[in-house]
Scaffold this motif. Structure first.
Motif, PDB file in Angstrom:
ATOM      1  N   UNK A  29      31.030  44.231  42.516  1.00  8.92           N
ATOM      2  CA  UNK A  29      30.369  43.762  41.120  1.00  8.92           C
ATOM      3  C   UNK A  29      29.641  43.209  41.379  1.00  8.92           C
ATOM      4  N   UNK A  30      28.283  42.584  39.835  1.00  9.25           N
ATOM      5  CA  UNK A  30      27.375  41.699  39.808  1.00  9.25           C
ATOM      6  C   UNK A  30      28.394  40.041  39.875  1.00  9.25           C
ATOM      7  N   UNK A  31      28.155  39.393  40.031  1.00 12.84           N
ATOM      8  CA  UNK A  31      27.919  38.388  39.996  1.00 12.84           C
ATOM      9  C   UNK A  31      29.576  37.388  41.021  1.00 12.84           C
ATOM     10  N   UNK A  32      30.257  36.120  40.864  1.00  8.91           N
ATOM     11  CA  UNK A  32      31.249  35.575  41.027  1.00  8.91           C
ATOM     12  C   UNK A  32      31.845  36.897  41.516  1.00  8.91           C
ATOM     13  N   UNK A  33      32.838  36.937  42.198  1.00  5.15           N
ATOM     14  CA  UNK A  33      33.999  37.832  43.282  1.00  5.15           C
ATOM     15  C   UNK A  33      35.166  36.945  42.513  1.00  5.15           C
ATOM     16  N   UNK A  34      35.807  37.992  42.455  1.00  7.77           N
ATOM     17  CA  UNK A  34      37.432  37.260  41.604  1.00  7.77           C
ATOM     18  C   UNK A  34      38.405  37.210  42.983  1.00  7.77           C
ATOM     19  N   UNK A  35      39.201  36.455  43.420  1.00 12.31           N
ATOM     20  CA  UNK A  35      40.371  37.112  43.971  1.00 12.31           C
ATOM     21  C   UNK A  35      40.920  38.825  44.877  1.00 12.31           C
ATOM     22  N   UNK A  36      40.850  38.919  43.120  1.00 12.94           N
ATOM     23  CA  UNK A  36      41.262  40.503  43.499  1.00 12.94           C
ATOM     24  C   UNK A  36      40.608  40.910  44.040  1.00 12.94           C
ATOM     25  N   UNK A  37      39.185  40.914  44.209  1.00 19.14           N
ATOM     26  CA  UNK A  37      37.311  41.581  44.308  1.00 19.14           C
ATOM     27  C   UNK A  37      37.956  41.226  45.913  1.00 19.14           C
TER      28      UNK A  37
END
Length: 101
Positions: A40-48
Motif C-alpha cells: 500500500x501507499x504510505x506507512x505500513x501497518x503491522x498487519x501489512x
C-alpha cells in the motif's frame, strides 16, 4: 516454446519469473507467474508487514527458479549439458515489457 505472457497478468498481484538457459547452441527460457504482495501507499501497518512477509522475496524466487531448472535437467526435459544463464524477476509491467514478454 512461447515466451509471450497473457495480457491478463495483473502486476499488482503477480510477478513474472524468467529462467534463461543455454541448451547446446540454443538459448531458451521458461516464463511463469507467481503471486506477489500488494504494497500500500504510505506507512505500513503491522498487519501489512505480516501479510507482505508471507510472499516470496526476490532471493527466494531466484532459489525456486534454480530448483525448477535443476528439476528440468534431472527429468530430462532439457539437455543434460544445459546451463543456467540468468533468472529475472519482473515485478512490474514495465520490467516485463523490457524483457519482451
Amino acid at each position: 516454446m512461447t515466451s509471450h505472457r497473457s495480457a491478463r497478468v495483473d502486476y499488482t498481484s503477480q510477478c513474472t519469473v524468467i529462467i534463461t538457459y543455454f541448451d547446446g547452441d540454443r538459448q531458451d527460457r521458461v516464463v511463469y507467474e507467481r503471486p506477489q504482495s500488494q504494497v500500500p501507499d504510505g506507512p505500513l501497518s503491522t498487519f501489512d508487514r505480516i501479510r507482505i512477509s508471507q510472499f516470496p522475496t526476490d532471493d527466494e524466487l531466484t532459489v525456486e527458479a534454480r530448483r525448477i531448472f535443476a528439476d528440468m535437467k534431472l527429468n530430462r526435459r532439457i539437455g543434460e549439458a544445459a546451463s543456467l544463464s540468468s533468472v529475472f524477476i519482473a515485478r512490474t509491467a514495465a520490467a516485463a515489457l523490457e524483457m519482451g514478454l
